[in-house]
Design an enzyme around this catalytic site. Structure first.
Site, PDB file in Angstrom:
ATOM      1  N   TYR A 145       0.857  -1.191   0.000  1.00  0.00           N
ATOM      2  CA  TYR A 145       0.000   0.000   0.000  1.00  0.00           C
ATOM      3  C   TYR A 145       0.883   1.228   0.000  1.00  0.00           C
ATOM      4  O   TYR A 145       1.848   1.306   0.771  1.00  0.00           O
ATOM      5  CB  TYR A 145      -0.903  -0.004   1.238  1.00  0.00           C
ATOM      6  CG  TYR A 145      -1.765   1.228   1.378  1.00  0.00           C
ATOM      7  CD1 TYR A 145      -2.817   1.468   0.494  1.00  0.00           C
ATOM      8  CD2 TYR A 145      -1.543   2.149   2.402  1.00  0.00           C
ATOM      9  CE1 TYR A 145      -3.624   2.592   0.634  1.00  0.00           C
ATOM     10  CE2 TYR A 145      -2.339   3.274   2.547  1.00  0.00           C
ATOM     11  CZ  TYR A 145      -3.380   3.499   1.666  1.00  0.00           C
ATOM     12  OH  TYR A 145      -4.166   4.612   1.802  1.00  0.00           O
ATOM     13  N   ASP A 240       9.343   2.770  -0.415  1.00  0.00           N
ATOM     14  CA  ASP A 240       8.321   3.396   0.411  1.00  0.00           C
ATOM     15  C   ASP A 240       8.519   2.893   1.844  1.00  0.00           C
ATOM     16  O   ASP A 240       8.073   1.807   2.198  1.00  0.00           O
ATOM     17  CB  ASP A 240       6.928   3.049  -0.115  1.00  0.00           C
ATOM     18  CG  ASP A 240       5.830   3.655   0.744  1.00  0.00           C
ATOM     19  OD1 ASP A 240       6.145   4.275   1.779  1.00  0.00           O
ATOM     20  OD2 ASP A 240       4.650   3.501   0.381  1.00  0.00           O
ATOM     21  N   LYS A 268       4.703   8.785   8.951  1.00  0.00           N
ATOM     22  CA  LYS A 268       4.443   8.192  10.260  1.00  0.00           C
ATOM     23  C   LYS A 268       5.451   8.653  11.326  1.00  0.00           C
ATOM     24  O   LYS A 268       5.285   9.747  11.861  1.00  0.00           O
ATOM     25  CB  LYS A 268       4.325   6.670  10.124  1.00  0.00           C
ATOM     26  CG  LYS A 268       3.132   6.333   9.181  1.00  0.00           C
ATOM     27  CD  LYS A 268       2.684   4.901   9.115  1.00  0.00           C
ATOM     28  CE  LYS A 268       1.361   4.841   8.355  1.00  0.00           C
ATOM     29  NZ  LYS A 268       1.336   4.025   7.165  1.00  0.00           N
TER      30      LYS A 268
HETATM   31  C1  LIG Z   1       0.606   4.512   5.822  1.00  0.00           C
HETATM   32  C2  LIG Z   1       1.321   4.293   4.558  1.00  0.00           C
HETATM   33  C3  LIG Z   1       1.201   5.173   3.473  1.00  0.00           C
HETATM   34  C4  LIG Z   1       0.200   6.287   3.453  1.00  0.00           C
HETATM   35  O1  LIG Z   1       0.436   7.244   4.426  1.00  0.00           O
HETATM   36  P1  LIG Z   1      -0.756   8.224   4.861  1.00  0.00           P
HETATM   37  O2  LIG Z   1      -0.085   9.177   5.778  1.00  0.00           O
HETATM   38  O3  LIG Z   1      -1.798   7.361   5.487  1.00  0.00           O
HETATM   39  O4  LIG Z   1      -1.248   8.876   3.626  1.00  0.00           O
HETATM   40  C5  LIG Z   1       2.010   4.970   2.375  1.00  0.00           C
HETATM   41  N1  LIG Z   1       2.878   3.957   2.324  1.00  0.00           N
HETATM   42  C6  LIG Z   1       3.011   3.083   3.334  1.00  0.00           C
HETATM   43  C7  LIG Z   1       4.022   1.984   3.226  1.00  0.00           C
HETATM   44  C8  LIG Z   1       2.229   3.214   4.473  1.00  0.00           C
HETATM   45  O5  LIG Z   1       2.335   2.305   5.451  1.00  0.00           O
END
Ligand SMILES: *Cc1c(COP(=O)(O)O)cnc(C)c1O
Length: 438
Positions: A145, A240, A268
């Protein structure tokens, strides 16, 4: 029985205002049945709902709260920043200070840009990669994701080399056509697609340790393979690390596995619980970003002073020299996580319930399955009904877990030995409940 009366009526009212009563889907407990606890406050490893129940929290706001909730240094930094004004829309010293802390841990991020969410960071990194290469297609992996921007809400079409198809209404076929979705941990699939159209592909984006289909680790050599093949075809490799950054190790998966991606996305943890994310990488790519270059990307609240304050305070604690006789934060978190994971593993075995429990640094996860989990197909085949029973039994015992087998759990520096022991004991009861249900 857990009393959630106030939470239930709060949810009924919230449903009049928000789709499903929530502002992000997984919070709704739609797949678990029942209503989610409405949260009143949190402190350290604990979270408290409006009905007065206390839980040990392993969601940690889905990753950011690596120091636990309301860490005094973070609270103080944010309070002081708020008193100086919430936002200026102008450069501040705090931005450079946070960038320095990030680049020390992520030297591959030679130059970076701050944004407000992980979604924004991956979306912008892809635009940078496309702007730099002049190519349009991208490769992503099923079960990874990367936020909810249009080109990333795409599933694999039928057959390997066909167009992607939208995974959500509202995403156009045209957008989806440029996104190629492959199975995770499958080197062959990447090789085939690169041989067919490698020179049309701008970027390959991957969660180097996948946390959004449950926790799924990369197979040995897989990340090295991705680095080598993307280099060969001139494809920008995007790690990512929005979730696994500062979690798998201080320097993320790229440090743990010794791979240098072209671009990195963080989020995060770097905002310490305030909305904040970043993307960055090779200077020659980042120099394409406005105002230095032609690739446009902007943000009214980007680099917001409250987020800078929370991020700086968080990273300062994480990177501080450990006290005499203590392991550094990363090692300490890993040891705690390992203890919990081993405890659950043993408890499951005693109860004769087949599980796959994995951890990477302070991320961990559990699947009800007899088979090892290496990709989305494996994860999707795990037993959802058993998970539901387990989840409810844990919540009843005051253990707050993510309400889905496809999510990762997190430990913070605030989790105590006693928390871990309680959680293992609760796990024993919950596995017995799973077993009893057949
Ligand atoms: C949480 C997450 C996102 C999206 O981040 P948001 O702040 O919720 O938009 C993108 N990539 C990864 C790997 C994530 O865990």
């Amino acid at each position: 029985m857990l009393n959630l009366h106030k939470s239930a009526s709060a949810m009924a009212e919230a449903k009049n205002y928000f789709p499903g009563g929530v502002n992000s889907p997984v919070r709704s407990y739609a797949n678990m049945g029942g209503n989610p606890p409405f949260i009143a406050k949190a402190q350290g490893s604990k979270i408290y709902d409006i009905d007065g129940n206390e839980y040990i929290d392993y969601v940690g706001s889905w990753g950011p709260m690596i120091l636990g909730h309301a860490h005094p240094a973070v609270v103080q930094a944010v309070q002081e920043a708020a008193a100086r004004g919430m936002s200026y829309g102008a450069p501040t010293l705090g931005e450079t200070e946070l960038a320095k802390l990030i680049r020390l841990a992520y030297p591959a991020m030679e130059m970076m840009r701050f944004v407000n969410s992980g979604t924004e960071s991956t979306m912008s990194a892809l635009r940078a990669a496309r702007g730099f290469t002049g190519r349009e297609k991208i490769i992503k992996f099923a079960g990874c994701y990367h936020g909810h921007s249009d080109s990333l809400l795409v599933n694999a079409g039928s057959g390997l080399a066909t167009f992607g198809v939208p995974s959500s209404p509202g995403v156009t076929k045209g957008t989806a056509a440029d996104t190629l979705t492959l199975p995770y941990n499958d080197a062959n699939a990447v090789e085939k697609i690169c041989a067919a159209e490698g020179e049309n592909i701008a970027a390959l984006i991957v969660e180097p340790v996948a946390g959004n289909m449950g926790l799924v680790l990369p197979r040995q050599g897989y990340l090295r393979f991705l680095r080598d093949i993307t280099k060969k075809y001139g494809i920008i490799l995007i790690f990512d690390e929005v979730m696994c950054g500062f979690r798998v190790a201080l320097g993320g998966a790229q440090a743990a596995y010794g791979i240098k991606p072209d671009l990195t996305c963080l989020g995060k943890v770097i905002g310490g619980g305030v909305p904040m994310a970043a993307y960055g990488g090779r200077q020659e790519i980042m120099q394409k970003i406005a105002p230095l270059g032609p690739v446009y990307q902007a943000g009214t609240l980007s680099g917001n002073p409250l987020a800078m304050a929370a991020g700086i305070a968080t990273l300062q604690v994480l990177t501080a020299e450990p006290e005499e006789g203590r392991a550094d934060y990363s090692r300490e978190l890993t040891l705690k996580t390992k203890e919990l994971v081993l405890g659950w593993q043993e408890a499951a075995k005693e109860a004769k319930v087949a599980v796959q429990v994995r951890h990477a640094g302070s991320m961990f996860g559990l699947f009800f399955s007899e088979h090892e989990i290496w990709n989305y197909e494996d994860a999707a085949a795990a037993d959802q009904e058993k998970f539901k029973i387990w989840f409810k039994a844990m919540l009843e015992q005051g253990i707050y877990l993510a309400p889905s087998q496809f999510e990762t759990l997190f430990i913070s520096t605030a989790h105590s030995r006693e928390d871990i022991e309680k959680t293992i004991a609760a796990g024993r009861e919950a596995f017995a409940a799973v077993r009893a249900a057949g």
